[in-house]
Design a protein around this motif. Structure first.
Motif, PDB file in Angstrom:
ATOM      1  N   PHE A  11      -4.734 -18.228  -3.432  1.00 43.84           N
ATOM      2  CA  PHE A  11      -3.281 -17.370  -3.336  1.00 43.84           C
ATOM      3  C   PHE A  11      -3.164 -16.610  -2.162  1.00 43.84           C
ATOM      4  CE2 PHE A  11      -0.947 -13.606  -4.249  1.00 43.84           C
ATOM      5  CZ  PHE A  11       0.445 -13.974  -4.466  1.00 43.84           C
ATOM      6  N   VAL A  12      -2.130 -16.769  -1.249  1.00 40.65           N
ATOM      7  CA  VAL A  12      -1.869 -16.152  -0.337  1.00 40.65           C
ATOM      8  C   VAL A  12      -0.471 -15.134  -0.447  1.00 40.65           C
ATOM      9  CG1 VAL A  12      -1.032 -15.966   2.214  1.00 40.65           C
ATOM     10  CG2 VAL A  12      -2.826 -18.009   1.315  1.00 40.65           C
ATOM     11  N   PRO A  13      -0.622 -14.204  -0.671  1.00 41.37           N
ATOM     12  CA  PRO A  13       0.598 -13.276  -0.962  1.00 41.37           C
ATOM     13  C   PRO A  13       1.691 -13.349   0.260  1.00 41.37           C
ATOM     14  CG  PRO A  13      -1.102 -11.697  -0.118  1.00 41.37           C
ATOM     15  CD  PRO A  13      -1.611 -13.066  -0.393  1.00 41.37           C
ATOM     16  N   THR A  14       2.814 -13.052  -0.158  1.00 48.07           N
ATOM     17  CA  THR A  14       3.981 -13.027   0.862  1.00 48.07           C
ATOM     18  C   THR A  14       3.841 -11.644   1.542  1.00 48.07           C
ATOM     19  OG1 THR A  14       5.435 -11.886  -1.027  1.00 48.07           O
ATOM     20  CG2 THR A  14       5.634 -14.354  -0.786  1.00 48.07           C
ATOM     21  N   PRO A  15       4.352 -11.618   2.845  1.00 48.16           N
ATOM     22  CA  PRO A  15       4.443 -10.586   3.669  1.00 48.16           C
ATOM     23  C   PRO A  15       4.915  -9.229   2.706  1.00 48.16           C
ATOM     24  CG  PRO A  15       5.177 -12.339   5.090  1.00 48.16           C
ATOM     25  CD  PRO A  15       5.050 -12.796   3.462  1.00 48.16           C
ATOM     26  N   SER A  16       4.077  -7.948   2.945  1.00 41.12           N
ATOM     27  CA  SER A  16       4.635  -6.850   2.188  1.00 41.12           C
ATOM     28  C   SER A  16       4.796  -5.737   3.392  1.00 41.12           C
ATOM     29  CB  SER A  16       3.539  -6.755   1.375  1.00 41.12           C
ATOM     30  OG  SER A  16       3.623  -5.369   0.785  1.00 41.12           O
ATOM     31  N   TYR A  17       5.571  -4.839   2.876  1.00 37.89           N
ATOM     32  CA  TYR A  17       6.163  -3.504   3.565  1.00 37.89           C
ATOM     33  C   TYR A  17       5.180  -2.414   3.377  1.00 37.89           C
ATOM     34  CZ  TYR A  17       8.963  -2.842  -0.490  1.00 37.89           C
ATOM     35  OH  TYR A  17       9.448  -2.571  -1.597  1.00 37.89           O
ATOM     36  N   TRP A  18       4.361  -2.433   2.225  1.00 29.75           N
ATOM     37  CA  TRP A  18       3.501  -1.435   1.596  1.00 29.75           C
ATOM     38  C   TRP A  18       2.423  -0.903   2.487  1.00 29.75           C
ATOM     39  CZ3 TRP A  18       5.986   1.229  -1.755  1.00 29.75           C
ATOM     40  CH2 TRP A  18       6.698   0.580  -2.664  1.00 29.75           C
ATOM     41  N   PRO A  19       1.766  -1.891   3.443  1.00 26.37           N
ATOM     42  CA  PRO A  19       0.801  -1.204   4.215  1.00 26.37           C
ATOM     43  C   PRO A  19       1.551  -0.275   5.308  1.00 26.37           C
ATOM     44  CG  PRO A  19       0.364  -3.272   4.033  1.00 26.37           C
ATOM     45  CD  PRO A  19       1.501  -3.315   3.227  1.00 26.37           C
ATOM     46  N   LEU A  20       2.784  -0.607   5.672  1.00 24.25           N
ATOM     47  CA  LEU A  20       3.402   0.090   6.645  1.00 24.25           C
ATOM     48  C   LEU A  20       3.775   1.529   5.902  1.00 24.25           C
ATOM     49  CD1 LEU A  20       4.889   0.606   9.525  1.00 24.25           C
ATOM     50  CD2 LEU A  20       6.914  -0.403   8.307  1.00 24.25           C
ATOM     51  N   VAL A  21       4.264   1.546   4.664  1.00 25.28           N
ATOM     52  CA  VAL A  21       4.439   2.672   3.950  1.00 25.28           C
ATOM     53  C   VAL A  21       3.282   3.597   3.890  1.00 25.28           C
ATOM     54  CG1 VAL A  21       5.248   3.782   1.532  1.00 25.28           C
ATOM     55  CG2 VAL A  21       6.481   1.608   2.515  1.00 25.28           C
ATOM     56  N   GLY A  22       2.243   2.771   3.520  1.00 25.61           N
ATOM     57  CA  GLY A  22       0.806   3.539   3.379  1.00 25.61           C
ATOM     58  C   GLY A  22       0.354   4.278   4.774  1.00 25.61           C
ATOM     59  N   SER A  23       0.664   3.612   5.916  1.00 27.42           N
ATOM     60  CA  SER A  23       0.362   4.207   7.018  1.00 27.42           C
ATOM     61  C   SER A  23       1.081   5.626   7.487  1.00 27.42           C
ATOM     62  CB  SER A  23       0.675   3.118   8.113  1.00 27.42           C
ATOM     63  OG  SER A  23      -0.097   2.090   8.034  1.00 27.42           O
ATOM     64  N   GLY A  24       2.538   5.250   6.970  1.00 26.99           N
ATOM     65  CA  GLY A  24       3.364   6.382   7.311  1.00 26.99           C
ATOM     66  C   GLY A  24       2.872   7.712   6.272  1.00 26.99           C
ATOM     67  N   ALA A  25       2.368   7.234   4.995  1.00 21.30           N
ATOM     68  CA  ALA A  25       1.931   8.383   4.308  1.00 21.30           C
ATOM     69  C   ALA A  25       0.717   9.206   4.879  1.00 21.30           C
ATOM     70  CB  ALA A  25       1.603   7.954   2.894  1.00 21.30           C
ATOM     71  N   LEU A  26      -0.104   8.449   5.415  1.00 20.55           N
ATOM     72  CA  LEU A  26      -1.594   9.062   5.997  1.00 20.55           C
ATOM     73  C   LEU A  26      -0.873   9.575   7.121  1.00 20.55           C
ATOM     74  CD1 LEU A  26      -3.826   5.952   5.844  1.00 20.55           C
ATOM     75  CD2 LEU A  26      -3.854   8.097   4.398  1.00 20.55           C
ATOM     76  N   MET A  27      -0.086   9.398   8.258  1.00 19.17           N
ATOM     77  CA  MET A  27       0.661  10.100   9.036  1.00 19.17           C
ATOM     78  C   MET A  27       0.903  11.353   8.796  1.00 19.17           C
ATOM     79  SD  MET A  27       3.219   9.082  12.355  1.00 19.17           S
ATOM     80  CE  MET A  27       4.764   9.296  10.916  1.00 19.17           C
ATOM     81  N   LEU A  28       2.037  11.521   7.608  1.00 15.36           N
ATOM     82  CA  LEU A  28       2.557  12.589   7.199  1.00 15.36           C
ATOM     83  C   LEU A  28       1.508  13.379   6.457  1.00 15.36           C
ATOM     84  CD1 LEU A  28       5.441  11.303   5.166  1.00 15.36           C
ATOM     85  CD2 LEU A  28       5.752  12.786   7.341  1.00 15.36           C
ATOM     86  N   LEU A  29       0.433  13.007   5.986  1.00  7.46           N
ATOM     87  CA  LEU A  29      -0.615  13.677   5.544  1.00  7.46           C
ATOM     88  C   LEU A  29      -1.545  14.501   6.650  1.00  7.46           C
ATOM     89  CD1 LEU A  29      -2.156  11.708   2.612  1.00  7.46           C
ATOM     90  CD2 LEU A  29      -0.967  13.723   2.145  1.00  7.46           C
ATOM     91  N   ALA A  30      -1.959  13.739   7.678  1.00  8.61           N
ATOM     92  CA  ALA A  30      -2.364  14.162   8.727  1.00  8.61           C
ATOM     93  C   ALA A  30      -1.719  15.283   9.626  1.00  8.61           C
ATOM     94  CB  ALA A  30      -2.695  13.138   9.644  1.00  8.61           C
TER      95      ALA A  30
END
Length: 284
Positions: A11-30
């Motif tokens: 199974f190959v998932p479709t492109p997702s924007y969640w990794p980008l959202v996670g990166s934004g969350a880590l930037m805000l946390l830092a």
């Protein structure tokens, strides 16, 4: 699906924007953590925003994975990759704790005796080789936490939780949904009780034993080991709650339930770490 297709298709998932959202969350946390530590105005709000975005990402991303799993998009090959991924994740957690246990071993077996030896006497005359020790430069007096009190209660709680999650697993394999749900609920309850008892223990340590993070090398190693373990228990309890909700909704079958197994592996890992911690930190 034929056995050959079951083995060959991946199974190959479709492109997702969640990794980008996670990166934004880590930037805000830092940024939020840095601003808060430097007492910059509104730094706490930035930190809170990071936690909220991270929570949204976790719910959205894992929700998508759950929908894909329940949609039977994952075959045995994907299941094997999940198992390998979880095994390597737990191995990384093992090495994380190995580093802290190694630091405790170095201080207790090598550093303290050396400082109390002939060479150390040149720097710290009169320092005694004993454990627990805050170190030669410490001036505060503290009392170590005794094993046969709250730590022993927590040990019993975690050992019991290992039994209840195994009982829940048997219920899942045998198709007994009530046993599965009840076992998971008991495991969550025992895990949360463990955290409450640990908070009471910390309050006792600070208020009556004068055992703090500033209590030299013993205080720092004690709180680093027990605190990080408590953090892992918290994560495990959250994962168990998710599995409990999924079980109530009718997810998992006796043949395919790796999400349950993954959380069970993690919880047993937490149990084993606590047993080692109880013996090394509290008992010996």
């Amino acid at each position: 699906m034929s056995p050959i297709a079951e083995r060959s298709r991946y199974f190959v998932p479709t492109p997702s924007y969640w990794p980008l959202v996670g990166s934004g969350a880590l930037m805000l946390l830092a940024f939020g953590a840095v601003l808060t530590m430097n007492t910059v105005r509104h730094g706490g709000w930035v930190l809170l925003a990071g936690f909220l975005v991270l929570l949204i990402m976790l719910v959205g991303w894992f929700g998508r994975v759950i929908r894909e799993s329940e949609g039977k998009l994952y075959n045995l090959q994907v299941d094997r990759s999940f198992r390998l991924g979880m095994a390597w994740f737990i191995f990384s957690e093992v090495m994380f704790f190995v580093a802290f246990f190694g630091a405790l071993f170095y201080v207790r077996v090598l550093s303290v005796p050396d400082l109390a030896g002939p060479g150390g006497a040149l720097l710290w005359d009169g320092f005694v080789n004993q454990w627990p020790s805050a170190g030669p430069a410490a001036k505060e007096v503290f009392t170590p936490m005794q094993a046969w009190g709250l730590p022993a209660i927590n040990t019993a709680l975690l050992l019991s939780s290992g039994v209840t999650i195994t009982w829940a697993h048997w219920g899942l394999i045998e198709g007994k949904r009530t046993q599965l749900v009840l076992g998971l609920a008991l495991t969550v309850l025992l895990g949360l009780t463990f955290l409450v008892v640990q908070m009471v223990e910390y309050r006792e340590a600070y208020a009556h034993l004068n055992l703090k993070l500033t209590s030299g090398v013993y205080g720092s190693t004690f709180y680093m080991l027990t605190g990080f373990h408590g953090f892992h228990v918290t994560l495990g309890a959250i994962m168990l709650m998710v599995i409990l909700l999924r079980s109530v909704k009718g997810h998992f079958t006796p043949e395919r339930h790796f999400a349950f197994k993954a959380v069970a592996w993690y919880w047993h890992f937490v149990d084993v770490v606590w047993l080692i911690l109880f013996v090394v930190v509290y008992w010996l």
